[in-house]
Every structure is written in structure tokens, then in C-alpha cells.
Design an enzyme around this catalytic site. Structure first.
Site, PDB file in Angstrom:
ATOM      1  N   CYS A  78      57.679  47.966  96.757  1.00  0.00           N
ATOM      2  CA  CYS A  78      56.732  46.951  95.668  1.00  0.00           C
ATOM      3  C   CYS A  78      57.061  47.427  93.939  1.00  0.00           C
ATOM      4  CB  CYS A  78      55.300  46.992  95.739  1.00  0.00           C
ATOM      5  SG  CYS A  78      54.534  48.834  95.912  1.00  0.00           S
ATOM      6  N   GLU A 127      44.131  51.033  93.480  1.00  0.00           N
ATOM      7  CA  GLU A 127      44.132  52.237  94.653  1.00  0.00           C
ATOM      8  C   GLU A 127      44.528  53.589  94.027  1.00  0.00           C
ATOM      9  OE1 GLU A 127      46.122  49.559  97.673  1.00  0.00           O
ATOM     10  OE2 GLU A 127      44.598  50.750  98.444  1.00  0.00           O
ATOM     11  N   GLU A 145      47.130  44.323  96.698  1.00  0.00           N
ATOM     12  CA  GLU A 145      48.556  45.097  96.025  1.00  0.00           C
ATOM     13  C   GLU A 145      49.781  44.153  96.455  1.00  0.00           C
ATOM     14  OE1 GLU A 145      48.324  47.550  94.114  1.00  0.00           O
ATOM     15  OE2 GLU A 145      46.699  48.633  94.626  1.00  0.00           O
TER      16      GLU A 145
HETATM   17  P1  NAD Z   1      53.540  39.996 104.046  1.00  0.00           P
HETATM   18  O1  NAD Z   1      52.580  39.332 103.139  1.00  0.00           O
HETATM   19  O2  NAD Z   1      54.399  38.821 104.963  1.00  0.00           O
HETATM   20  O3  NAD Z   1      52.871  40.780 105.077  1.00  0.00           O
HETATM   21  C1  NAD Z   1      51.652  41.602 104.581  1.00  0.00           C
HETATM   22  C2  NAD Z   1      50.870  41.916 105.690  1.00  0.00           C
HETATM   23  O4  NAD Z   1      50.114  40.675 105.941  1.00  0.00           O
HETATM   24  C3  NAD Z   1      51.542  42.253 107.324  1.00  0.00           C
HETATM   25  O5  NAD Z   1      50.604  43.111 107.806  1.00  0.00           O
HETATM   26  C4  NAD Z   1      51.410  40.690 108.042  1.00  0.00           C
HETATM   27  O6  NAD Z   1      51.317  40.707 109.316  1.00  0.00           O
HETATM   28  C5  NAD Z   1      50.016  40.054 107.375  1.00  0.00           C
HETATM   29  N1  NAD Z   1      50.146  38.639 107.242  1.00  0.00           N
HETATM   30  C6  NAD Z   1      51.007  37.850 107.333  1.00  0.00           C
HETATM   31  N2  NAD Z   1      50.486  36.603 107.298  1.00  0.00           N
HETATM   32  C7  NAD Z   1      48.967  36.874 107.268  1.00  0.00           C
HETATM   33  C8  NAD Z   1      47.825  35.700 107.245  1.00  0.00           C
HETATM   34  N3  NAD Z   1      48.194  34.410 107.223  1.00  0.00           N
HETATM   35  N4  NAD Z   1      46.815  36.132 107.064  1.00  0.00           N
HETATM   36  C9  NAD Z   1      46.533  37.502 107.149  1.00  0.00           C
HETATM   37  N5  NAD Z   1      47.421  38.622 107.199  1.00  0.00           N
HETATM   38  C10 NAD Z   1      48.593  38.154 107.331  1.00  0.00           C
HETATM   39  O7  NAD Z   1      54.516  40.956 103.343  1.00  0.00           O
HETATM   40  P2  NAD Z   1      55.454  41.986 103.587  1.00  0.00           P
HETATM   41  O8  NAD Z   1      56.748  40.890 104.036  1.00  0.00           O
HETATM   42  O9  NAD Z   1      54.987  42.752 104.914  1.00  0.00           O
HETATM   43  O10 NAD Z   1      55.661  42.807 102.486  1.00  0.00           O
HETATM   44  C11 NAD Z   1      56.552  42.491 101.417  1.00  0.00           C
HETATM   45  C12 NAD Z   1      55.808  42.173 100.508  1.00  0.00           C
HETATM   46  O11 NAD Z   1      54.725  43.147 100.130  1.00  0.00           O
HETATM   47  C13 NAD Z   1      56.580  42.187  98.926  1.00  0.00           C
HETATM   48  O12 NAD Z   1      56.442  41.275  98.102  1.00  0.00           O
HETATM   49  C14 NAD Z   1      56.158  43.647  98.221  1.00  0.00           C
HETATM   50  O13 NAD Z   1      56.320  43.664  97.049  1.00  0.00           O
HETATM   51  C15 NAD Z   1      54.607  43.664  98.612  1.00  0.00           C
HETATM   52  N6  NAD Z   1      54.153  45.171  98.624  1.00  0.00           N
HETATM   53  C16 NAD Z   1      53.355  45.366  97.857  1.00  0.00           C
HETATM   54  C17 NAD Z   1      52.789  46.757  97.479  1.00  0.00           C
HETATM   55  C18 NAD Z   1      52.049  47.369  96.646  1.00  0.00           C
HETATM   56  O14 NAD Z   1      51.303  48.187  96.830  1.00  0.00           O
HETATM   57  N7  NAD Z   1      51.780  46.668  95.494  1.00  0.00           N
HETATM   58  C19 NAD Z   1      53.248  47.927  98.753  1.00  0.00           C
HETATM   59  C20 NAD Z   1      54.254  47.341  99.638  1.00  0.00           C
HETATM   60  C21 NAD Z   1      54.649  45.984  99.659  1.00  0.00           C
END
Ligand code: NAD
Length: 472
Positions: free
Chosen positions: A274, A452, A240
Site C-alpha cells: 500500500c 494504526e 487502510e
Molecule cells: P480487497 O479490497 O479486494 O480485499 C481486502 C479484504 O477484503 C480481503 O480479505 C477480501 O477477502 C475482503 N473482501 C473482499 N470483498 C469483500 C466484501 N464485499 N466485503 C467484505 N470484505 C471483502 O483488496 P486486496 O486486493 O486484498 O488488497 C489490495 C488493496 O489493499 C490495494 O489497494 C492496497 O493498496 C490495499 N492495501 C492497503 C494497506 C494499508 O495499510 N493502507 C495495506 C495493504 C493493502
């Protein structure tokens, strides 16, 4: 929270901050690879029991978690508001939706029926829908309760167990949820939570040979890395990811109805959603009128810490504030007209100490970066179109495809445009339907894949076994 117990970490702790004041809220364990191993092995052990727990018992426990969340809704909402910065009303709505996920999937736990497949007199053939196993749930910081429960509830209903990795920016509500779930009778180890950095805990979990499935919510870049880890172990993944969702407004639309909903779609959670309605595509004839209405709504939005319940709270971090400003600065260099906003809300940031950004409306050409790229802040990029074909072309001219709104009184046009738009959800004369727990949700294109919520959502946590009996 591993195997039913809160633990410290050999690696110490990190701070989670209140983004409204930039002060420390709590010290949280900085999980290690050993903690990930312990959590996965606890979830594997718990799987042996949980998958054999009678479906009706699983349903009752999930229903109990739903009730426990509701009984603690004010506590959870305040925690979520403090940790993420979101307005209290929004946090309360998030907690209600989180409880609803457990209620909804509790109702499904004892209805996961298989098929009997006719092959004639020589065979008896049937299918079993079995739990996938241990699910790794990697959660973003913007809606921890909602996103967490959206994946945890169907996984548990299926008979699978979970290891949850909350985002380091906002881990507190999921930790509290894990305690409430234990109190509600969830056996220890069925839901483990490991906090800590994405690169070690997130990646350690995603690449762990002991997990059977990954649900990841976050950015496209990290999602792709997680998918690579899943590929090495050959486990399925639900992604997602981000969005750049349009509201498409035709000249015959009801602007009294549309304007506040369009404004809310970008103000909600300070645009860090998102599915934020971050693009406004408006037909030439009504562009001036609609932009004026939306500008008024955005510029009059109240800005304050989440607990004061304003229209818009702070962004999650200084880093996010800088990212948002970077997009807006690029837009200015691209010659985009900033109708309102365009900068940090200096007054609120100075007053409270946190990371506040003024709601921003920009009028841009359809190919400008601000119209195509996800900003993840309260920035609405508007563009105008001439006719239906152009509206559809502009709506689809991004890498993303999560949600869209279509505003028109013409029923044929509404359904035609809905069919042509490349996105996982389309709303007609609206944008959202409450929490949308019952509606399939997920991305087209780089917004991800897998669905989901809804009946479909539980499919990610089930695998079908066909059993064929030779009778003659
Ligand atoms: P992110 O990708 O930086 O982090 C998401 C999660 O991944 C966090 O728990 C983070 O700690 C973890 N993570 C970071 N690096 C990782 C790695 N190398 N391996 C595994 N896990 C890792 O994203 P963010 O800044 O927390 O969220 C913002 C983004 O999420 C935006 O692009 C937003 O659109 C998207 N988002 C999508 C939805 C959806 O349902 N489609 C919902 C909320 C947010």
C-alpha cells in the site's frame, strides 16, 4: 479457527496457491454465514472474561504471543513467503515486525489511564477507557502477518476481542498465528479466524450486528462497501486503503543515498505494498542521472520464487498480473515512455510456472493515468518538475495520500514540502523506518482514515466513559 478449534466448513474448502509455481499449497475452509455467527458469538462470550482480565495479565499473554512468534519465526516466514510469493528476507522482516506489535501493545495494556477532571468541591469526575468490544479485522493478502498483527495486538491489549477474516489469497500465516496465540495462553474465543470469500465471510462479518468495530485493509472499492455495512449498524471503522506514494527528489539531493532506497520502495513485495514508492518526482536538472541510476537497479533485480530470496518474487495471482499489465498497456497507449520492463518476466514465469513481472520504470506526463492510479505491481512512474511549487502540486495530484519521501539537503525546503504534502506519513531523506510500529500510520484522502500503529493505534479499540459523582 473458532472458539479455540480448527474446523471444516459445511461449504467445503478453497485452494490457496503458491504464486511462484501456480500449484496448490493447502485446502482452506470456505467459511459460511453460520461460521461467522459462531465466531462472533464466541468472541462475544470471550469478551466478558477478557475485558475483566487484569491488564498486567493481558500484557503478559501478549508478550507471550510475541515470544511465540519469534520462536517460530523461520516457520512463519517460510509459510508467508510461500503463500504470498515474497522474498524470504522480506518475510522474515514481516514476522519480526508482527512480533513487535504484540511486544509494543503488551507494554501499553496496563497504561491505559483515564483523567481526573476538576469541577470544584461539589463533584468528583473521572474517565474510564473501556474496550470497544468485538472487533472485525478484514485483512489484505500482501502482508498478512504484519497487517493482521497491526490490528489484532492493540485490540487485544485494550481488552477487546477479535474475529479475523484473512484474504483468501494468503490465509495460512494468520491461521498459524491463532494456534500459537492459544498455546501462549490466549483464552479461546478471544481471537477467532474465519477464512472464506470476501462477499460472504467478509461482508457477513462487517454487517454482523454482534460486532462493535471494523478495521479493514484493502481496496478503496471494497472499503467503501464495508463502510456502508458499518453505517447500517452504526459502528466505527478504520479504513487502510491504497496509495500512490511519491518520492520527491530535488536537484541538491544525495543521489548515492536516494537511488537504492527509491528502487527498494518499488521492488519490495513486487510493488504490492500500500505504501510502495510508486511515483518518482524528480527535478529537471538531475532527471537523466537519477533515472539512469534507478533504471540500472530495477533492470538488474533478481527475479525468482520467494524461498530463493531474490530481489523480487512473483505477483500474488494471474489476476494481479493481468491488472498490472493492463495499467502498463494503457500507459503505452497514452504515449508514456517505458524505460525498462513493461511486461511479464516470461523467463521466470516459464521456468517456475508462476506470475512474475519485470520491474518497470516509466517516464510520463504528470496527468497520465500511470502517474495517478495505483498499479499494485513493480511499476515506478516517473515525472519531472521545475521547482518547489510544481513538486508540491504534482505530489498532491492523486486521490491518495499515504506516504511520501522528500529528498533535499535544504532543511527549510524539506520541512516546507513535508507540511504541504497531503499524506499520513512523510519521510525526509529516507523512505520508511523499519517496521514503523511506533509511528502513526494511515491515509489522507482515499488512502483511508483512522490511524494504526503507535500510541494512536489503540484508540480505535477504546471508548471513553465519563463518570461524574455529585459530592454535595
Ligand atoms: P480487497 O479490497 O479486494 O480485499 C481486502 C479484504 O477484503 C480481503 O480479505 C477480501 O477477502 C475482503 N473482501 C473482499 N470483498 C469483500 C466484501 N464485499 N466485503 C467484505 N470484505 C471483502 O483488496 P486486496 O486486493 O486484498 O488488497 C489490495 C488493496 O489493499 C490495494 O489497494 C492496497 O493498496 C490495499 N492495501 C492497503 C494497506 C494499508 O495499510 N493502507 C495495506 C495493504 C493493502
Amino acid at each position: 479457527m473458532i472458539d479455540g478449534e480448527r474446523r471444516t466448513s459445511a461449504d467445503g474448502s478453497f485452494r490457496t496457491i503458491d504464486p511462484a509455481s501456480n500449484t496448490t499449497l493447502a485446502e482452506v475452509a470456505k467459511g459460511t454465514p453460520q461460521d461467522v455467527n459462531d465466531a462472533v458469538s464466541s468472541s462475544r462470550d470471550a469478551l466478558r472474561v477478557w475485558r475483566r482480565t487484569k491488564p498486567v495479565e493481558r500484557a503478559r499473554i501478549l508478550d507471550g504471543i510475541s515470544k511465540a512468534v519469534l520462536a517460530h519465526s523461520e516457520e512463519l516466514a517460510r509459510l508467508e513467503s510461500l503463500d504470498t510469493g515474497k522474498p524470504l528476507t522480506q518475510a522474515r522482516a514481516d514476522v519480526t515486525v508482527a512480533a513487535r506489535y504484540f511486544e509494543y501493545y503488551a507494554g501499553l495494556a496496563d497504561k491505559l489511564v483515564g483523567l481526573s477532571i476538576p469541577l470544584g468541591d461539589d463533584f468528583l469526575d473521572y474517565t474510564l477507557r473501556e474496550p470497544i468490544g468485538v472487533s472485525a479485522q478484514i485483512v489484505a493478502w500482501n502482508y498478512p502477518m504484519q497487517i493482521g498483527c497491526r490490528g489484532i495486538a492493540p485490540a487485544l491489549a485494550s481488552g477487546s476481542t477479535v474475529v479475523v477474516k484473512p484474504a483468501s489469497e494468503a490465509p495460512l500465516s494468520i491461521l498459524r498465528l491463532a494456534e500459537l496465540a492459544l498455546d501462549a495462553g490466549l483464552p479461546r474465543g478471544v481471537m477467532n479466524v474465519v477464512t472464506g470469500p470476501g462477499a460472504t465471510v467478509g461482508m457477513g462479518l462487517a454487517s454482523h450486528p454482534g460486532i462493535n468495530q471494523i478495521t479493514f485493509t484493502g481496496s478503496v472499492d471494497v472499503g467503501a462497501v464495508v463502510m456502508g455495512a458499518a453505517a447500517k449498524n452504526c459502528v466505527p471503522v478504520v479504513l487502510e486503503l491504497g496509495g500512490k506514494s511519491p518520492n520527491v527528489v530535488f536537484a541538491d539531493a544525495d543521489l548515492d543515498l536516494a537511488s537504492p532506497i527509491i528502487a527498494k520502495a518499488i521492488l519490495q513485495n513486487a510493488g504490492q505494498t500500500c505504501s510502495a514508492g510508486s511515483r518518482l518526482l524528480v527535478q529537471h536538472e538531475i532527471a537523466d542521472e537519477l533515472l539512469e541510476r534507478v533504471e540500472k537497479l530495477l533492470s538488474s533485480a533478481t527475479i525468482a520464487p520467494g524461498l530463493e530470496d531474490p530481489d523480487i518474487g512473483p505477483l500474488i495471482s494471474k489476476r494481479q498480473l493481468d491488472l498490472v499489465q493492463g495499467h502498463v498497456d494503457q500507459a503505452k497507449r497514452d504515449g508514456v515512455e517505458i524505460i525498462t520492463g513493461g511486461s511479464e518476466s516470461a523467463e521466470a514465469s516459464e521456468r517456475y510456472g508462476g506470475f512474475f513481472y519485470s520491474p518497470t520504470l516509466a517516464l510520463a506526463k504528470p496527468d497520465a493515468a500511470i502517474v495517478r492510479e495505483e498499479v499494485f505491481g513493480p511499476v515506478l512512474a516517473a515525472t519531472t518538475f521545475a521547482d518547489e511549487d510544481e513538486a508540491i502540486g504534482f505530489a498532491n495530484a492523486t486521490d491518495y495520500g499515504l506516504v511520501a519521501g522528500v529528498w533535499t539537503k535544504d532543511i527549510v525546503r524539506a520541512h516546507t514540502v513535508a507540511r504541504e504534502i497531503e499524506s499520513g506519513q512523510v519521510y525526509i531523506n529516507g523512505y520508511g523506518a523499519g517496521g514503523g510500529v511506533e509511528l502513526p500510520f494511515g491515509g489522507y484522502k482515499k488512502s483511508g482514515f483512522g490511524r494504526e500503529k503507535s500510541l494512536e493505534g489503540i484508540g480505535s479499540y477504546l471508548q471513553t466513559k465519563n463518570v461524574c459523582v455529585r459530592l454535595t
